[in-house]
Write an enzyme that holds these catalytic residues in place. Structure first.
Site, short mmCIF file in Angstrom:
data_model
loop_
_atom_site.label_atom_id
_atom_site.label_comp_id
_atom_site.label_asym_id
_atom_site.label_seq_id
_atom_site.Cartn_x
_atom_site.Cartn_y
_atom_site.Cartn_z
N TYR A 120 0.81 -1.22 0.00
CA TYR A 120 0.00 0.00 0.00
C TYR A 120 0.84 1.27 0.00
O TYR A 120 0.52 2.25 -0.64
CB TYR A 120 -0.95 0.01 1.21
CG TYR A 120 -2.18 -0.82 0.96
CD1 TYR A 120 -3.02 -0.53 -0.12
CD2 TYR A 120 -2.50 -1.90 1.78
CE1 TYR A 120 -4.14 -1.30 -0.37
CE2 TYR A 120 -3.62 -2.67 1.54
CZ TYR A 120 -4.44 -2.36 0.46
OH TYR A 120 -5.55 -3.12 0.22
N GLU A 165 1.61 -30.91 10.11
CA GLU A 165 1.09 -30.05 9.04
C GLU A 165 -0.25 -29.45 9.43
O GLU A 165 -0.49 -28.26 9.24
CB GLU A 165 0.94 -30.89 7.75
CG GLU A 165 0.23 -30.16 6.63
CD GLU A 165 -0.21 -31.07 5.48
OE1 GLU A 165 0.22 -32.24 5.46
OE2 GLU A 165 -0.98 -30.61 4.62
N ASP A 185 0.03 -35.14 5.66
CA ASP A 185 -0.87 -36.04 4.93
C ASP A 185 -0.04 -36.94 4.03
O ASP A 185 1.07 -36.60 3.64
CB ASP A 185 -1.81 -35.22 4.01
CG ASP A 185 -2.89 -34.48 4.80
OD1 ASP A 185 -3.09 -34.82 5.98
OD2 ASP A 185 -3.50 -33.56 4.22
#
Lengths: 470, 390
Positions: B107, B208, B260
């Protein structure tokens, strides 16, 4: 030229046309203006486009629409008197019918001719065509000052742009290969030449002692025979021999091209384009023996509005052709032209001018509004257009290149304030100011450009202070 | 009486060093200009082609290829300007004792350059439009100055969390990571400024999935098994990676990663272990080359006839928990198969089983079998028996 509508009948207009030419000698006035069918003198030249007043056609038109006679005033260039004639045409005898004659002393230093006629005309309906005609006329006559006041009272003024006049066409003898059989018969009847050989040499161009003998040998005619005594068969053989003999190409002196320079001046002045070019081709023959010259002009950009197809301005023997555009050979050539190869993408601000001048324009139909698709003419139009379009392509390429340079320099310059600010902020306090860094940056850029780029840089640097960061 | 301004000594030193680095680099730039040269930055190329896997150190590193970025080169001009702009904003934040986030930097630098072209038309151009652009030049500034954003006190939204028997100092405060209640300590964006005070743990377990982290935390896993429990909550951010690296390097704690059983889980592990492609220039500081992949592995699901390993899941459980691999999963697995750092014997076997079975499994599935199973059997047993991939 002034056109006024009749206050009582809006469908009738009074047309007044005036020029500042050499005027017409008083004894010739009625004949020159009013005799619609003048016999050929067996000399040819490009007959349209010398810009007389077109008076004969107007006289006939006035007679057939309103029945009104035509009034003419003329003061010849060496005269101090003004001559007046009110006349029409006696269609049964094909002779001028004179209603009134007059003459008076003229105090003004004026010469020229003024003609007034009353004709039927639907002004709102033909308005745009007439205006187009004047615009087209002005383009090919940049040496003329044209003033037109239309029935709405609007003044259309095309001032003179150049002082040079184009060369007028010369009267030349016909070319033997272009002659029609009927014409040949007429000529044989009226000649004063003692022998048929003399007849050929004196009547035609490009015929000398040797070619006359050759033609006559081919036709099996005694060179010393009296031309008035040729049998029908002999005329037929002579006609065929003339047609098949290979004479040198006809003289182009009878043609009056406008000239590339005048076309360019005219297009530039009237259309105000950013690019203009014109091509005048070398003379060629069509239909056996009629010389013709093709000219093509291209105007691009500037004040020209972009359109989906090129805007075509057609001329034949310098006369603008307004009607029947799509059946003209020029339309065909322009439409078939591969503009994309020349860097033109439509819609494009493109005007194409075509001019065909010839001792005989091959009209498509009798109304003389569209030129027929003669192979030779089509080819010349295409070649001329190609040459002009190549120049346009070169111009567009250069323009694009310059735009790229401008965009490049502009890109560098617009980032300089931001970069200077950054360097000055980080090194601030060491006596490094934004102005100083900016100067260094511009100098570094200056050292990396030259020639055209440098020139553009110096132009754009002036705008540096206008860069704002919001 | 106004309070004296709060001063963080660690930050003050970081600022001083960063400011110094900027000034040195920019001095060189100014000298180029004074010689009339085209201002040019020489930066290492941050591309896949210029990412090198160092087999010896087991790290993804930036290759030797350099990129020249000059102001007066049409294709580089804007990037050059953006890089300069980013440098200025960071510099100003350093000087003004600020802690901008990468969003703040976006910004602060986003403004419009208004200029008049030579046809007199007013035209506008934005310094940058998307944060993607400002993020990219921020990475350039990191390689240009040789400093990581953390060292320049730039914050990013961090999502890593940690609990365990450990005390640290963050800023002026001492934090006991064993007294976080049901919550956890959010790893601070500048983990280099953390001071380790004392620690009582045997290993680090990185999970995770945030949900599984919370389950293990509530179950008291870290207390029972003397672990420091960390979650990256998905793709690991820089702070989490740097924090894990410091735990391994400075405290000598072994690191186990639990993800996973799918190509995305494997890649998360590899980012922890050897670094990522986009941030390969930081691998030397962020990667943990000794991190081990604990699971869930394909052999945990299907067993391994070669070694006689029995699967942790029964036939019935496999039927319940296994998810069919999607085309994108297969494609990603094939990509990983070609990455040098996945070309070890064990990883090849993992990926081959996956490609053959076309099956994946989430850690939650193992938790569904029973939290007790996950915490008291699966994890400790695998660590105990050395059933992990290095």
């Amino acid at each position: 030229m002034i056109v006024e509508t009749d206050p009582k009948d809006k469908s009738i207009c009074t047309v007044t046309v005036e020029d500042n030419g050499i005027g017409i000698p008083p004894q010739k006035m009625a004949e020159a203006l009013g005799k619609p069918l003048v016999t050929s003198k067996f000399k040819i030249k490009q007959s349209r486009g010398q810009f007389g007043l077109g008076a004969k056609a107007v006289t006939v038109y006035a007679l057939s629409t309103t029945g009104s006679p035509v009034e003419a005033y003329s003061s010849p260039i060496d005269s101090t008197r003004m001559y007046y004639v009110k006349f029409s045409i006696d269609l049964s005898s094909n002779e001028p019918a004179i209603y009134a004659l007059g003459s008076w002393k003229l105090d003004l230093d004026w010469h020229g001719t003024r003609i007034r006629a009353r004709i039927r005309c639907n002004w709102p309906y033909i308005r745009s065509r007439v205006l187009k005609y004047f615009k087209m006329l002005a383009i090919v006559t940049p040496y003329a000052d044209i003033l037109f006041i239309d029935p709405d009272g609007k003044i259309h003024h095309y001032p003179r742009i150049v002082d040079e006049m184009p060369r007028p066409p010369k009267e030349v003898k016909p070319h033997p290969a272009s002659i029609e059989k009927g014409e040949l018969q007429m000529m044989l009847k009226q000649t004063t030449a003692p022998t048929i050989k003399d007849f050929l040499i004196t009547t035609f161009q490009r015929v000398g002692e040797k070619s006359a003998m050759n033609v006559l040998r081919k036709a099996g005619i005694d060179p010393n025979k009296n031309p008035k005594q040729l049998t029908d068969e002999e005329v037929e053989r002579l006609y065929r021999a003339l047609r098949s003999y290979r004479f040198p190409a006809p003289s182009a002196e009878a043609l009056a091209p406008i000239g590339a320079k005048l076309i360019e001046e005219g297009l530039r002045a009237i259309l105000k384009p950013e690019f203009v070019t014109a091509v005048t081709r070398k003379p060629r023959m069509h239909s056996g023996g009629h010389p013709f010259i093709v000219e093509v002009g291209i105007a691009y950009g500037g004040a020209i509005e972009p359109t989906e197809t090129p805007q075509l301005l057609r001329y034949a023997n310098r006369i603008p052709l307004i009607y029947d555009e799509k059946s003209d050979v020029a339309w065909k050539v322009v439409e078939e032209f591969n503009w994309q190869n020349y860097g033109v993408k439509f819609p494009a601000p493109l005007v194409v001018l075509t001019h065909i001048c010839s001792t005989k324009i091959p009209w498509k139909v009798g109304s003389k509004e569209a030129v027929a698709e003669k192979e030779e003419i089509k080819e010349e139009l295409h070649l001329a257009l190609q040459e002009a379009a190549r120049r346009l392509r070169r111009y567009l390429q250069e323009k694009r290149k310059e735009e790229e340079i401008r965009e490049k320099i502009s890109t560098f310059l617009r980032y300089i304030p931001e970069v200077a600010d950054s360097i000055a902020t980080i090194l601030g306090g060491n006596g490094v100011s934004v102005e100083e860094v900016q100067k260094l940056l511009i100098n570094a850029l200056r050292r990396r450009v030259q020639g055209k780029e440098l020139k553009i840089l110096e132009e754009q640097v002036k705008n540096l202070s206008k860069i704002k960061i919001e | 009486m106004s309070k004296p301004p709060f001063v963080d000594k660690v930050d003050v030193e970081a600022r001083r060093k960063a400011i110094q680095a900027f000034r040195e680099r920019f001095k060189a730039l100014l000298e180029q200009l004074q010689r009339g040269e085209n201002p040019t930055l020489i930066l290492p190329k941050r591309t896949l082609a210029n990412t090198i896997y160092d087999e010896k150190r087991k790290l993804l590193l930036l290759g030797p290829e350099k990129l020249r970025r000059s102001l007066f080169n049409l294709h580089e001009a804007k990037k050059f300007m953006q890089t300069m702009l980013m440098a200025k904003i960071i510099y100003e934040a350093l000087v003004n004792n600020e802690y901008p986030t990468i969003r703040d930097l976006y910004y602060r630098g986003k403004h419009t350059i208004v200029f008049v072209d030579d046809k007199g038309r007013r035209r506008e151009e934005n310094t940058w439009d998307e944060q993607k652009e400002s993020d990219a030049v921020l990475r350039d500034i990191e390689v240009f100055t040789g400093m990581l954003r953390e060292e320049m006190l730039i914050l990013s939204k961090e999502k890593g969390k940690v609990v365990g028997n450990m005390r640290i100092r963050s800023g002026n405060d001492v934090i006991d990571l064993s007294k976080m209640g049901h919550g956890a300590w959010a790893i601070e964006p500048t983990p280099d400024l953390i001071e380790f005070i004392d620690v009582d743990a045997d290993f680090v377990l990185v999970v995770e999935k945030d949900a599984v982290f919370q389950q293990l935390h509530r179950y008291g896993f870290w207390r029972r098994y003397r672990a420091i429990l960390v979650t990256s909550a998905g793709q690991p951010d820089r702070a989490t990676r740097r924090f894990v690296r410091r735990l391994n390097e400075e405290l000598g704690l072994p690191v186990y990663v639990l993800t996973d059983a799918d190509p995305y889980g494997w890649y998360i592990y590899s980012v922890f272990k050897i670094g990522s492609i986009t941030l390969s220039y930081e691998s030397e500081r962020l990667a943990t080359p000794k991190a081990k992949f604990l699971g869930v592995s394909m052999t945990d699901i299907f067993g391994d006839p070669e070694t006689g390993k029995k699967p942790y899941l029964s036939e019935a459980e496999r039927k319940r928990f296994i998810i069919k691999a999607k085309d994108a999963d297969i494609k990603r697995a094939e990509e990983l198969y070609n990455y040098k750092w996945f070309q070890t014997r064990k990883w090849r076997k993992e990926i081959e089983i996956f490609l053959q079975k076309k099956s994946k499994l989430e850690i939650e599935a193992v938790a569904s079998k029973g939290l007790k199973f996950l915490a008291d059997k699966y994890i400790p047993e695998k660590i105990e028996t050395g059933d992990f991939i290095d």
